[in-house]
Scaffold this motif. Structure first.
Motif, mmCIF file in Angstrom:
data_model
loop_
_atom_site.group_PDB
_atom_site.id
_atom_site.type_symbol
_atom_site.label_atom_id
_atom_site.label_comp_id
_atom_site.label_asym_id
_atom_site.label_seq_id
_atom_site.Cartn_x
_atom_site.Cartn_y
_atom_site.Cartn_z
ATOM 1 N N LEU A 101 99.130 47.563 84.668
ATOM 2 C CA LEU A 101 100.302 47.597 85.538
ATOM 3 C C LEU A 101 101.035 48.927 85.423
ATOM 4 C CD1 LEU A 101 101.689 43.986 84.991
ATOM 5 C CD2 LEU A 101 100.625 44.885 87.072
ATOM 6 N N ASP A 102 101.123 49.453 84.207
ATOM 7 C CA ASP A 102 101.755 50.769 84.020
ATOM 8 C C ASP A 102 100.950 51.862 84.725
ATOM 9 O OD1 ASP A 102 103.690 49.567 82.493
ATOM 10 O OD2 ASP A 102 102.769 50.079 80.570
ATOM 11 N N LEU A 103 99.630 51.733 84.708
ATOM 12 C CA LEU A 103 98.779 52.719 85.367
ATOM 13 C C LEU A 103 98.969 52.674 86.881
ATOM 14 C CD1 LEU A 103 96.650 54.845 84.539
ATOM 15 C CD2 LEU A 103 94.894 53.111 84.921
ATOM 16 N N LEU A 104 99.075 51.479 87.439
ATOM 17 C CA LEU A 104 99.334 51.338 88.871
ATOM 18 C C LEU A 104 100.710 51.885 89.231
ATOM 19 C CD1 LEU A 104 97.899 47.749 89.455
ATOM 20 C CD2 LEU A 104 96.946 49.875 90.333
ATOM 21 N N GLU A 119 101.602 49.908 92.959
ATOM 22 C CA GLU A 119 101.862 48.538 92.517
ATOM 23 C C GLU A 119 101.644 47.522 93.626
ATOM 24 O OE1 GLU A 119 104.035 51.129 92.464
ATOM 25 O OE2 GLU A 119 105.539 50.836 90.885
ATOM 26 N N HIS A 120 101.888 47.926 94.880
ATOM 27 C CA HIS A 120 101.797 46.988 96.003
ATOM 28 C C HIS A 120 100.623 47.326 96.927
ATOM 29 C CE1 HIS A 120 105.742 45.658 94.684
ATOM 30 N NE2 HIS A 120 106.200 46.907 94.815
ATOM 31 N N CYS A 121 99.596 47.970 96.370
ATOM 32 C CA CYS A 121 98.441 48.346 97.200
ATOM 33 C C CYS A 121 97.592 47.123 97.536
ATOM 34 C CB CYS A 121 97.586 49.383 96.467
ATOM 35 S SG CYS A 121 96.832 48.781 94.952
ATOM 36 N N TYR A 125 90.902 48.092 92.987
ATOM 37 C CA TYR A 125 90.091 47.048 92.369
ATOM 38 C C TYR A 125 90.796 46.490 91.128
ATOM 39 C CZ TYR A 125 86.294 44.926 89.689
ATOM 40 O OH TYR A 125 85.525 44.067 88.945
ATOM 41 N N VAL A 126 91.406 47.375 90.346
ATOM 42 C CA VAL A 126 92.166 46.935 89.173
ATOM 43 C C VAL A 126 93.319 46.039 89.596
ATOM 44 C CG1 VAL A 126 93.669 47.736 87.302
ATOM 45 C CG2 VAL A 126 91.526 48.924 87.773
ATOM 46 N N LYS A 127 93.953 46.361 90.713
ATOM 47 C CA LYS A 127 95.054 45.543 91.223
ATOM 48 C C LYS A 127 94.605 44.105 91.481
ATOM 49 C CE LYS A 127 98.813 44.322 93.499
ATOM 50 N NZ LYS A 127 100.124 44.093 92.836
ATOM 51 N N GLY A 128 93.406 43.938 92.007
ATOM 52 C CA GLY A 128 92.909 42.594 92.303
ATOM 53 C C GLY A 128 92.328 41.865 91.112
ATOM 54 N N THR A 129 92.114 42.587 90.006
ATOM 55 C CA THR A 129 91.528 41.966 88.804
ATOM 56 C C THR A 129 92.405 42.285 87.597
ATOM 57 O OG1 THR A 129 90.122 43.926 88.480
ATOM 58 C CG2 THR A 129 89.181 42.091 89.720
#
Length: 309
Positions: free
Chosen positions: A80-83, A89-91, A165-169
């Motif tokens: 989350l910090d990386l996003l 964060e909202h991609c 992809y990280v956002k979805g997983t």
């Protein structure tokens, strides 16, 4: 503080303490021994200010949760910090970290400006640390890592796709289950001449201990392979070298293996070459990447090689 030391308790268990910066993690083999922990804490307290924090829950960005079947290692907060660092964060999430059809090349896209180059390198470095608990990111992160010196707009878009992809997983992690098996299984693979720039192959391996994934890697091979057999054979050699190191660690921890390690490969030629060592046109190259197969691998053990064709 020294890198590591061990404490034995009544000959039935071993306490291995590994120090990193100001944090210490203790791992146990076979039998939990509170007396060994108390002795180590008392010994260290005489020299360093130390406190026993109990069961491990968080360590260097890695979150540890427990369930009746074992434990789960995740890096949700770090992801989350990386996003947030990338303002994503909202991609919109995607289901794959990398396109399976488009190949990245240093000749595609326009060069990035100094600010974007710094951002690219920072995000790729963050993603590389995320692979500590996310083996599914290893191949994609290795690809974008190859363009750190001169990234382009296409490479930056690839990094953003990985972040989507990280956002979805975001809660995906590494599951370590309780098991009585100590068998090693090594799966290897390589994409022959996968890089369009230098035609080198990318090799990868995944090593399972008793059904738990304990080691993995995805990296470009240092030399060009003249056939898929040669590329797969090099991947087998790299996987075997890592397995031999894991065997030595298990021996130090006092863990006995239930059977010899098993290598799994999806190339029939590499399987035959590794098992029989037959004479062929790749003999000169094979000697450079020879590894233990059959009798004599890592002491008195032996390795078996199977094809997944």
């Amino acid at each position: 503080m020294s890198a590591s030391f061990s404490e034995r308790c009544m000959g039935s268990s071993s306490l291995h303490v590994h120090g990193m910066l100001a944090s210490v993690i203790a791992s146990f083999s076979w039998v939990f021994c509170p007396a060994a922990v108390d002795r180590v804490v008392a010994t260290l307290s005489g020299t360093f200010p130390i406190k026993d924090l109990g069961r491990l829950d968080y360590f260097l960005g890695i979150e540890v949760s427990y369930n009746p079947r074992g434990m789960v290692l995740t890096q949700r907060k770090y992801a989350l910090d990386l996003l947030h660092r990338a303002n994503m964060e909202h991609c919109r999430a995607v289901t794959t970290p990398l396109s399976s059809t488009d190949k990245l090349s240093r000749h595609t896209g326009d060069p990035l400006g100094p600010a974007d180059v710094f951002s690219y390198r920072s995000l790729v470095g963050g993603l590389q640390y995320l692979t500590l608990t996310r083996p599914d990111l290893s191949f994609a992160v290795n690809k974008v890592y190859q363009f750190l010196s001169q990234p382009t707009t296409v490479h930056y878009e690839a990094v953003k796709r990985i972040l989507r992809y990280v956002k979805g997983t975001i809660s995906t992690g590494l599951h370590l289950q309780r098991t009585t098996s100590t068998a090693l299984d090594i799966y290897t693979d390589a994409d022959w001449a996968g890089c369009p720039d230098d035609h080198r192959s990318t090799r990868g391996f995944a090593i399972f201990l008793g059904g738990n994934l304990v080691s993995w890697s995805s990296r470009k091979q240092p030399t060009v392979s003249r056939s898929s057999t040669e590329a797969e054979y090099k991947a087998l050699a790299n996987g075997t070298a890592e397995a031999i190191w894991i065997q030595s660690v298990l021996t130090e921890l006092g863990v006995r293996q239930s059977r010899p390690p098993v290598l799994w490969c999806d190339n029939l030629g590499a399987t035959y070459l590794s098992e029989s060592g037959v004479s062929c046109s790749y003999k000169a190259h094979r000697d450079r990447f020879s590894f233990c197969s059959g009798e004599g691998c890592h002491g008195s053990s032996s390795c078996s090689v199977y094809c997944l064709c």
